[in-house]
Design an enzyme around this catalytic site. Structure first.
Site: not given
Ligand SMILES: Cc1ncc(C[n+]2csc(CCOP(=O)(O)OP(=O)(O)O)c2C)c(N)n1
Ligand SMILES: Cc1ncc(C[n+]2csc(CCOP(=O)(O)OP(=O)(O)O)c2C)c(N)n1
Ligand SMILES: [Mg+2]
Ligand SMILES: [Mg+2]
Lengths: 308, 326, 326, 308
Positions: C66, C134
């Protein structure tokens, strides 16, 4: 940029800062003396349409980019004739219409801004690129990681220049940063990098030129670490923490003397010629001070203009 | 040594150092993390001597990485320590808000009391010639975050007492000081004392109008009150001292007596401290004339002329007081 | 197609997509940066179709970063583009506040007008079962930042019109929507229209009390007004639409007519939108009875029982209206 | 931890999530199925005094750490008998007194918190360490850079485990991250790293054990990349973006089948034995659901408790 021009540019920065520092009304300032070769070498590789960004230590970068010393002096002394009407001042110098996108006083705060400017340059598709000078201290900030990753992914025309003077205020680089060489930080992202002596203006210029050419050709970002020195204490408000002995060693590594000696050895400059260049720098600085002194402070009402 | 019995004159910065020193000496879990807090002693010498006394393991210089600095402090706090994290200027606290607001402020709630994060984030607000990104006052943002305690001392005694209490509080505390306060001196009790969190103080009694303010602005309020006194206008100055929780009772009682309230802050007025104080006071005392004073709605330039024009001063406070007194 | 003449029924999310599509088609400088905004079309499908129409160069999926996302948008804006940066939830905007507040909001001022940063940061506020990190509403923080425009549409027509205006504004704009609004539908003009920045709207005329609110809470206010109407209590609902600059005139005029003001926001009350609206209205209309409604002073749990308990609902609004009507 | 125990632990996670997903009242959830071997392998290397942190995808980590499935189910279904009284729920599971410091739903938000917990462990001086599981998406965040740098500088007892399932919601890891291998990100900081198949529970356990031993011995942090799979869509609220064909390939890489097959090949398990373990897992999950169903929701007044 010919060797004499780079020497001239470095002399201007050195004399400019000496004169500014002698002013009782200079306020809070950060100086570039000891790192002149970084800004001058990088700017020698830039073209008119390119943009330069810097940290709050921005006198060197602004002057090296060719901003009129009158305007820089006026801005730093808070006069209405500065490019920002005296509103930006120390740490926020900017003259984008002449390729100096601007300084930003938040450490590492200009890295992703520079990447955004590089994205704009890429979308413009006119072979322009962006260079951003930041300190070794900024290399500990997550902004560098995010910027390197996105710049690499999107092959942004961005040259990241780390002016590594080995200090963040009082903290030695070794105490703040784990990497053996800061340029190593670029490797995981597949970003080409180099680490060199930032007191050697020709070395900086040549490497910067190579990276700039790559960036213009769509080769993406590069990382250039320049090991420089900080001749003053961190800021005019900060006490010096280095011993007199240590300072002698620091002052030894003078990019200007080094450059002048090289030119003299090559027969491109003699003592009289050097004296002439120094006098010329003195004169430009005196003129800049005169201009600033003759300029008014902004009207207090300006405190509310240019807000939204 | 001391002008009054049982006190000692200390600079604001010395009062902070003393509080941290006493707490570190008494509790091994208290550690300090920050940029140039070690041998250098802090940007304003507010940590001078701690490194020599407690060593590099407990007084740690960090890289310029505010997000990790706050996160490390919060994590160590949640794991049982009591870190003080120094964020040089409040403008940079933005970089650490995720750990402070999304984690620390909610840790106790989201774990049903299993985890608390007794971290003290000490940061310096206010303008003193350093420009648009080194001058902001963001106290109001933090006041609206459930789970955070926010203190803002205005003198050496409170800097000492509130830092002591902050380091003993069982949750996250933001300790907000001000660039212009460090060089000020004041009488501090020789005996160990703790500043009451959540208690405002009446700095100057008065009859005609109440000025509610905090931090460095308490000094501006005093200047205004002095000058108004010459014209027979008597102002009561309430130093909020703690912004969260807010001691509405003290301000309201004063405003009820005087019938007029002026709020004064260096930061922005919109959704600011004054807006909140005014609302809560009106809730509890009904009709009271109110005016608020704060910075102009603009960034704060390092330019001496423009900075002075943007910041609240005694003249503006006097105008506001005269306005509410109609 | 359309229920009224000259309009079309669109979901809130479709209204956003339409606005961005029109602006992208008309101005090459408009680009979109965000997580999963490309082929995926955005977390709430609010960018659906843009990637297919404009391609990967102008609709860019970003890493989860972000700080850099906002910084890139701001930098590209300062260099002449008009990026829309999508920050999924407002809680994560904290990570990008440095570029938004320390740079973008001050760029024009600190450069004396040489640089402006016409970036639109679109972000989603509010609670809908996703828990403490959130669910936050941080509009009030941004209202106090000089240089920022903050808009918060409550229906599809304004989502369309205000997004269009935001993308044409010559400075940084934060566009705040809400998880619960995306699936709502409303009539949107068929013809290209621009929502007026800085202009509130009266959603329901009334005589006895004014309810000033924004975003999703406008719908809660409507429920409360419906029920109060059955008891003969007539409420006027003012939808602020823009939070910065705030249209005090419209709220004040309404409150002057009704003599009673209830502010309603989903976020925290302390230093919140309501505190500011109340202060400014009282400044301009003098005596008016005021009450404010917002979330309980606690983190918002994903727990259905606790989330419902913490959020403002029609019942609380009704209580507040009855309170101010004494 | 013996091989059968790891298999049991993985089966529990798989069955737990299947049962939870079948619940109409499950609300918003993120599942670990496909990555069971990452959490189970890492937890096999942890001791009682150690702490585990995870991303919001935390069912696997919580159960692998040995938290009673009854408590986990109750918390996820919002019941007052959960460890957080139902307040934390999905994305914020925590049971620190049993070594699960907690999940945090902010991507990369737990990295520097984990470093802080590791600093506490280091100051305690009792040979404890901290492990933090995060996703590939989190590797694009600056928090990783800041955490790696400080953990390396301070030799913190921290094991950073990247559960790389190749996706961040819909975004392929290649589109979000420039490095060839995510474990390469550790190199500039001199942090030892390994990249391995995250569906091989023994490989994860063995490498994690080696890094954990180093950390306990004062060797500082390490970075372990585990290439896993995501069997469900990103969340119960997110549409699946992978084709049926692609999903077949994904489901092929099942850490449980792989582990069971290995044990059967080695004669340590037969079909009946496997069926028995599956039935046991089913039974524990049924018991957990029964416990949760018999538990009350929190009192609405709880919305205001545990705040300050
Ligand atoms: C700072 C932040 N940005 C965006 C999100 C929304 N979000 C929740 S899970 C996710 C995916 C994260 O991907 P990864 O780190 O690979 O974890 P996975 O879901 O694949 O286990 C996102 C973008 C968040 N929770 N926190
Ligand atoms: C985010 C942030 N944190 C802290 C500071 C205070 N500060 C100003 S300059 C500086 C030192 C930075 O060191 P380096 O990046 O090496 O630059 P140098 O001063 O050596 O040129 C610091 C810590 C700041 N301006 N911004
Ligand atoms: Mg440096
Ligand atoms: Mg992933």
């Amino acid at each position: 940029m010919d060797p004499l021009a780079t020497l001239k540019s470095m002399l201007l920065i050195r004399r400019f800062e000496a004169a500014l520092d002698a002013r009782p009304d200079r306020g809070f300032q950060l100086y570039s003396s000891g790192a002149e070769a970084v800004a001058v070498g990088v700017c020698a590789a830039l073209r008119p349409g390119d943009q330069l960004l810097s940290s709050g230590r921005s006198i060197g970068p602004a002057l090296a980019r060719g901003i009129d010393p009158r305007l820089v002096m006026a801005e730093l002394l808070g006069k209405a004739t500065g490019p920002a009407g005296g509103k930006g001042g120390r740490g926020h110098l900017a003259k984008p219409d002449q390729g100096f996108f601007g300084a930003h006083a938040v450490v590492a705060g200009n890295l992703n801004i520079a990447a955004g400017a590089a994205l704009a340059a890429q979308l413009d598709g006119r072979g322009r690129m962006v260079a951003c000078i930041f300190g070794d201290g900024a290399a500990g900030a997550g902004a560098l990681h995010e910027t390197l990753n996105i710049a690499a992914l999107w092959t942004l025309p961005l040259l990241l220049v780390c002016d590594n003077n080995g200090l963040s205020v009082s903290t030695p680089r070794e105490a703040a940063l784990a990497p053996a060489r800061l340029s190593d930080l670029a490797a995981p992202f597949g970003v080409p990098a180099a680490s060199l002596d930032g007191t050697d203006v020709e070395a900086v210029r040549d490497q910067a030129a190579e990276f700039a050419a790559q960036a213009r050709a769509g080769g993406g970002p590069a990382f250039l670490e320049c090991r420089s020195e900080r001749f003053f204490s961190h800021s005019t408000a900060t006490r010096e923490t280095r011993s007199a002995a240590a300072m002698r060693g620091v002052l030894e590594r003078c990019p200007i003397r080094r450059c002048a000696a090289k030119l003299q050895a090559a027969g491109q400059l003699d003592a009289a010629g050097l004296a002439g260049l120094e006098a010329e720098a003195e004169a430009r600085v005196a003129d800049a001070l005169a201009f600033a002194d003759a300029s008014p402070y902004p009207d207090p009402a300006e405190a509310l203009s240019d807000v939204v | 040594m001391s002008s009054e019995a049982g006190t000692i004159k200390l600079f604001f910065r010395e009062a902070i150092a003393r509080a941290v020193r006493e707490e570190m000496a008494g509790d091994e879990r208290v550690i300090v993390l920050g940029q140039d807090v070690g041998a250098f002693g802090g940007s304003y010498k507010e940590f001078l001597g701690l490194y020599d006394q407690f060593g590099a393991a407990r007084v740690r210089d960090t890289p310029v990485a505010e997000a990790a600095m706050v996160g490390l402090g919060v994590g160590a706090a949640a794991a049982g320590y009591r870190p003080l994290v120094s964020i040089t200027y409040m403008d940079f606290l933005m970089l650490g808000l995720d750990a402070l607001v999304n984690y620390a402020a909610k840790a106790r709630f989201k774990t049903g009391g299993q985890v608390t994060a007794p971290v003290v984030v000490k940061t310096t607000a206010g303008a003193k010639g350093q420009g648009v990104a080194h001058s902001q006052c963001l106290e109001a943002w933090l006041m609206g975050v459930p789970g955070l305690v926010v203190v803002a001392p205005s003198d050496a005694a409170d800097a000492y007492g509130l830092m002591k209490s902050a380091l003993r509080h069982d949750g996250p505390v933001v300790f907000v000081d001000h660039k212009r306060l460090f060089p000020t001196a004041g009488e501090v009790p020789l005996a160990e004392t703790f500043g009451p969190i959540g208690q405002a103080a009446i700095r100057r009694p008065g009859e005609h109008a109440t000025i509610a303010t905090h931090g460095h602005m308490v000094r501006i309020a005093a200047q205004a009150a002095e000058r108004l006194a010459r014209d027979g206008v008597s102002c009561e100055i309430v130093d909020l001292r703690t912004l969260a929780p807010l001691d509405v009772a003290t301000v309201a009682a004063s405003a009820a007596r005087t019938g007029a309230l002026v709020t004064l802050e260096e930061g922005q007025l919109t959704c600011g401290v004054g807006a909140e104080v005014a609302f809560r006071v009106r809730e509890s005392v009904g009709a009271v004339r109110v005016a608020r004073v704060g910075a102009l709605a603009a960034p704060i330039s390092s330019n001496p002329v423009l900075e002075a024009a943007a910041l609240p001063d005694a003249a503006r406070v006097i105008d506001a007081v005269r306005r509410v007194l109609g």
